[in-house]
Design an enzyme around this catalytic site. Structure first.
Site, short mmCIF file in Angstrom:
data_model
loop_
_atom_site.label_atom_id
_atom_site.label_comp_id
_atom_site.label_asym_id
_atom_site.label_seq_id
_atom_site.Cartn_x
_atom_site.Cartn_y
_atom_site.Cartn_z
N ASN A 74 1.08 -1.13 0.29
CA ASN A 74 -0.19 -0.08 -0.02
C ASN A 74 1.09 1.12 0.24
OD1 ASN A 74 -1.91 2.64 0.41
ND2 ASN A 74 -2.49 1.39 2.66
N LYS A 76 0.30 4.30 -0.62
CA LYS A 76 -0.59 5.43 0.08
C LYS A 76 -0.30 6.78 -1.04
CE LYS A 76 -0.38 3.44 4.84
NZ LYS A 76 0.02 3.72 6.03
N HIS A 158 -9.31 0.32 5.04
CA HIS A 158 -8.08 1.17 6.01
C HIS A 158 -8.36 1.41 7.40
CE1 HIS A 158 -3.74 2.21 6.44
NE2 HIS A 158 -3.82 0.83 5.84
N GLU A 160 -7.17 4.60 7.93
CA GLU A 160 -7.26 5.76 7.84
C GLU A 160 -8.55 6.20 7.39
OE1 GLU A 160 -2.03 5.25 7.32
OE2 GLU A 160 -3.68 4.96 5.42
N GLU A 228 -4.67 -5.30 10.34
CA GLU A 228 -3.76 -4.33 11.05
C GLU A 228 -4.48 -3.39 11.86
OE1 GLU A 228 -2.21 -2.78 6.95
OE2 GLU A 228 -4.32 -1.99 7.37
N GLY A 234 2.53 2.46 11.01
CA GLY A 234 3.21 3.77 10.70
C GLY A 234 4.09 4.55 11.72
N SER A 274 3.46 -1.85 9.91
CA SER A 274 5.05 -1.80 10.72
C SER A 274 6.19 -3.10 9.86
CB SER A 274 5.19 -1.79 11.86
OG SER A 274 4.65 0.30 12.06
#
Length: 318
Positions: A74, A76, A158, A160, A228, A234, A274
């Site tokens: 991904n 992003k 996701h 985010e 996730e 991140g 990560s």
């Protein structure tokens, strides 16, 4: 299952439901409580058990599911024409294990560049799509448009999108149903916030997010589940292999009970948070981890190749 001795320590689900384990000095358990305890214990013990199938006379892949190892990158909101051109060159020249499905998800505006220059060894995914057919929806991309430019997959749910953009479970489920209807594979993301893990709500959150997909999707044939944990995306923090496995096996067991054993077996459950070239091998060794959804490390061709090739950590010789 054999009856466990009371000297056996109760399995501790790190950040999950610690309170579900009865204290050994507590009053006698009811039949229903005892059954629940031993079911949890059996599930925990299964994490390290060896399947008889793994005693074949040739190398096999030690996976609880029956699907092929899957690694997605991904990208992003990262990249330029120049940097993506370099990344594609690195990926095209990388030597990748053959028994892995590899997918990359560039920003929308670079999908055509990637699709036209990436080797056929890898497929292309979008990072999001609209809930239905195109029209007066400024800034959105439809599933039909993604298919038109050669996308095979789309990432939906996701964290985010959930926690920054504000998409809720029902909306994400409807997106998944429409994308599948257009012939796209869906990488369906689930995962808990740090506070939810600390409060022991990891399972509840993941099950609720899963249910929204179950309620909406017509078939699981082209769905990959990506667990996730939000606190590990991140941040540099990574769930330990045991923490990730605990959730993956719980998700697979939930699918058995709420969809079917067949779907639970064939649906790949991948880990994201990560993941990098240093930790991927230990994570890949876990029975219910069927691959990865990679963030920052997917922007580095050689490191992404290392993660793809971590499938070799799953292979065990007879």
């Amino acid at each position: 299952m054999a009856v466990a001795s009371t000297s056996l320590a109760c399995p501790q689900f790190s950040g999950l439901r610690r309170s579900s384990c009865p204290k050994l000095d507590s009053p006698p358990l009811s039949i229903s409580t005892a059954q629940s305890f031993f079911q949890n214990l059996d599930s925990h013990l299964r994490l390290s058990s060896s399947s008889p199938r793994n005693k074949a006379c040739r190398p096999v892949v030690a996976m609880a599911g029956s699907g092929k190892f899957f690694v997605g990158g991904n990208w992003k909101c990262n990249g330029t024409k120049e940097s993506i051109g370099k990344l594609i060159s690195d990926l095209n020249s990388a030597k990748l294990e053959s028994d892995v499905d590899v997918v990359v998800a560039p920003p929308f505006i670079y999908i055509d560049q990637v699709k036209s220059s990436l080797t056929d060894r890898m497929e292309v995914s979008a990072q999001n799509c609209w809930i239905g057919k195109g029209g007066a929806f400024t800034g959105e991309i439809s599933g039909e448009q993604l298919k038109d430019i050669g996308c095979k997959w789309v990432i939906l749910g996701h964290s985010e999108r959930r926690h920054i953009i504000g998409e809720d479970d029902e909306f994400i489920g409807k997106k998944a149903a429409y994308a599948l209807g257009q012939g796209l594979g869906v990488i369906a993301c689930i995962g808990e916030l740090l506070q939810e893990r600390e409060e022991g709500k990891t399972f509840d959150v993941c099950y609720k997010q899963l249910k929204a997909f179950v309620d909406a999707v017509p078939s699981w044939d082209d769905v990959v589940i990506a667990y996730e944990p939000v606190w590990a995306i991140g941040t540099g923090k990574v769930a330990t292999p045991q923490q990730a496995q605990e959730v993956h096996v719980a998700v697979r067991d939930w699918l058995i009970k709420n969809v079917s054993a067949e779907v639970a077996s064939k649906t790949r459950i991948i880990y994201g948070g990560s993941v990098n070239g240093s930790n991927c091998a230990d994570l890949a060794k876990q029975e219910d981890i069927d691959g990865f959804l990679v963030g920052g490390a997917s922007l580095k061709g050689p490191e992404f190749a290392t993660i793809v090739n971590s499938v070799t950590s799953k292979k065990v010789a007879a």
